[in-house]
Design a protein around this motif. Structure first.
Motif, PDB file in Angstrom:
ATOM      1  N   ASP A 106       0.856  -1.185   0.000  1.00  0.00           N
ATOM      2  CA  ASP A 106       0.000   0.000   0.000  1.00  0.00           C
ATOM      3  C   ASP A 106       0.891   1.233   0.000  1.00  0.00           C
ATOM      4  O   ASP A 106       1.765   1.380   0.876  1.00  0.00           O
ATOM      5  CB  ASP A 106      -0.840   0.070   1.288  1.00  0.00           C
ATOM      6  N   HIS A 110      -2.767   5.547  -0.191  1.00  0.00           N
ATOM      7  CA  HIS A 110      -3.854   4.554  -0.334  1.00  0.00           C
ATOM      8  C   HIS A 110      -5.077   4.890   0.534  1.00  0.00           C
ATOM      9  O   HIS A 110      -6.208   4.649   0.118  1.00  0.00           O
ATOM     10  CB  HIS A 110      -3.300   3.175   0.019  1.00  0.00           C
ATOM     11  N   MET A 238      -5.077 -10.263   4.208  1.00  0.00           N
ATOM     12  CA  MET A 238      -5.403  -9.299   3.156  1.00  0.00           C
ATOM     13  C   MET A 238      -5.214  -7.857   3.603  1.00  0.00           C
ATOM     14  O   MET A 238      -5.001  -6.966   2.791  1.00  0.00           O
ATOM     15  CB  MET A 238      -6.857  -9.522   2.763  1.00  0.00           C
ATOM     16  N   ALA A 239      -5.304  -7.633   4.926  1.00  0.00           N
ATOM     17  CA  ALA A 239      -5.388  -6.250   5.390  1.00  0.00           C
ATOM     18  C   ALA A 239      -4.340  -5.879   6.442  1.00  0.00           C
ATOM     19  O   ALA A 239      -4.401  -4.784   6.992  1.00  0.00           O
ATOM     20  CB  ALA A 239      -6.780  -5.978   5.954  1.00  0.00           C
ATOM     21  N   HIS A 257      -4.541   0.841   9.400  1.00  0.00           N
ATOM     22  CA  HIS A 257      -4.157   1.458   8.121  1.00  0.00           C
ATOM     23  C   HIS A 257      -4.018   2.977   8.271  1.00  0.00           C
ATOM     24  O   HIS A 257      -3.075   3.584   7.770  1.00  0.00           O
ATOM     25  CB  HIS A 257      -5.239   1.214   7.060  1.00  0.00           C
ATOM     26  N   GLU A 270       0.708  -6.493   1.998  1.00  0.00           N
ATOM     27  CA  GLU A 270      -0.430  -7.395   2.204  1.00  0.00           C
ATOM     28  C   GLU A 270      -0.294  -8.663   1.377  1.00  0.00           C
ATOM     29  O   GLU A 270       0.317  -8.647   0.297  1.00  0.00           O
ATOM     30  CB  GLU A 270      -1.725  -6.661   1.837  1.00  0.00           C
TER      31      GLU A 270
HETATM   32  C1  UVW Z   1      -8.653  -1.466   1.702  1.00  0.00           C
HETATM   33  O1  UVW Z   1      -9.377  -2.413   1.509  1.00  0.00           O
HETATM   34  C2  UVW Z   1      -9.152  -0.070   1.718  1.00  0.00           C
HETATM   35  O2  UVW Z   1      -7.378  -1.586   1.895  1.00  0.00           O
HETATM   36  P1  UVW Z   1      -6.369  -2.823   1.822  1.00  0.00           P
HETATM   37  O3  UVW Z   1      -6.505  -3.560   0.545  1.00  0.00           O
HETATM   38  O4  UVW Z   1      -5.086  -2.099   1.936  1.00  0.00           O
HETATM   39  O5  UVW Z   1      -6.597  -3.722   2.989  1.00  0.00           O
END
Ligand code: UVW
Length: 312
Positions: A106, A110, A238-239, A257, A270
């Motif tokens: 990211d 982002h 994923m996050a 984030h 990620e």
């Molecule tokens: C969002 O989903 C906004 O972010 P990320 O893919 O970075 O987890």
């Protein structure tokens, strides 16, 4: 409502101005010549690990706006030129994919809140349909992202293969993992956090679960990362952070984030596949290594695919 203490943490951890008013690399500035030399010194055994997922139609995405990469040949069996001997050919291809669809960084642009990005940049002025005029991934691509990496294997710490879907990793977990693994985290390091969640995709093929509610860092871990002067954090989900109903239901979803990217200027990685590296770290008892994870220099990109490599 915002998560408890969010505004207090945001103000305390904010690195705006720390590396100059024009800075667009944020916590990557913690990586200096000494960090790079220490990173290189971690390469002792001649072992190399690929931490990236494959980029193909069988990726983790479920469709919609983030979809899996599609590769098409634009040239196939094309003669090299009018004078080329028969059968002397080339093939070319094109890839169509979201920059956020698989293993990725990211960029600082982002996410944002209250109208501002990292370093106080005005989101309305910086974010355009053609990319970020400031805080794009290109600022992370030169001179690149290489540092000492440290893996904290929170699933192994708990004696399980995967953390439960609703597990929020705490500061106590991070400290306990450092102690159990006999590793310290220092300035300029890139922290890799293993939750085991990746197995729900790679072993089970269960994209719905992988992309849904998931274990990860509590937003309170941002202060730990700040105190350690981390350059970046990446994880095998994923996050990076926990995604649960509480967080997503608050008016500051993905609070980690926001603190990391917007306030601290700390990039997030990620969908890093940490399985082989984690097994090796468990086997040899060494959880630090050199990590090379340069993003593509996509001008104004809000993120970039990456094929991270760990060397021991
Ligand atoms: C969002 O989903 C906004 O972010 P990320 O893919 O970075 O987890």
């Amino acid at each position: 409502m915002r998560p408890v203490n969010f505004d207090y943490l945001a103000e305390k951890l904010r690195n705006w101005g720390r590396w100059g008013e024009a800075d667009q690399r944020g916590a990557l500035n913690h990586i200096g010549p000494e960090t790079l030399k220490n990173a290189a010194a971690e390469v002792r055994d001649g072992k190399l690990f690929n931490l990236g997922l494959r980029f193909d139609r069988d990726g983790p995405q479920l469709g919609r706006k983030r979809f899996n990469p599609m590769v098409y040949a634009t040239d196939l069996f094309t003669p090299m030129g009018p004078a080329a001997a028969p059968g002397v050919c080339y093939s070319d291809d094109v890839i169509h994919m979201p920059l956020q669809c698989s293993t990725q960084w990211d960029a600082l642009g982002h996410v944002h809140y209250d109208g501002q990005l990292y370093n106080g940049c005005n989101a309305r002025e910086c974010l355009t349909e053609n990319g970020a005029l400031k805080m794009g991934i290109n600022h992370m691509a030169t001179p690149g992202i290489v540092s000492r990496g440290v893996l904290l294997d929170i699933a192994r710490l708990k004696g399980i293969e995967r953390l439960p879907l609703d597990y929020a990793i705490t500061v106590d977990d991070l400290n306990a993992a450092c102690e159990k693994q006999d590793v310290s985290v220092g300035a300029g390091d890139i922290l890799l956090v293993r939750t085991g969640h990746m197995l729900r995709f790679t072993a089970d093929g269960d994209r719905d679960t992988f992309m849904g509610m998931q274990p990860g860092l509590s937003y309170t871990c941002a202060e730990w990362g700040h105190d350690k002067s981390l350059a970046a954090v990446a994880a095998d989900n994923m996050a990076v952070e926990i995604m649960d109903a509480d967080g997503l239901g608050s008016d500051m979803p993905l609070a980690f984030h926001m603190l990391a990217l917007r306030d601290m200027g700390m990039p997030l990685g990620e969908m890093f596949n940490l399985e082989a590296l984690a097994a090796d770290c468990d086997a040899d008892g060494r959880y630090s290594f050199m990590l090379a994870a340069p993003p593509l220099e996509v001008t104004g990109g809000f993120g970039s695919p990456v094929n991270p490599q760990a060397l021991k």
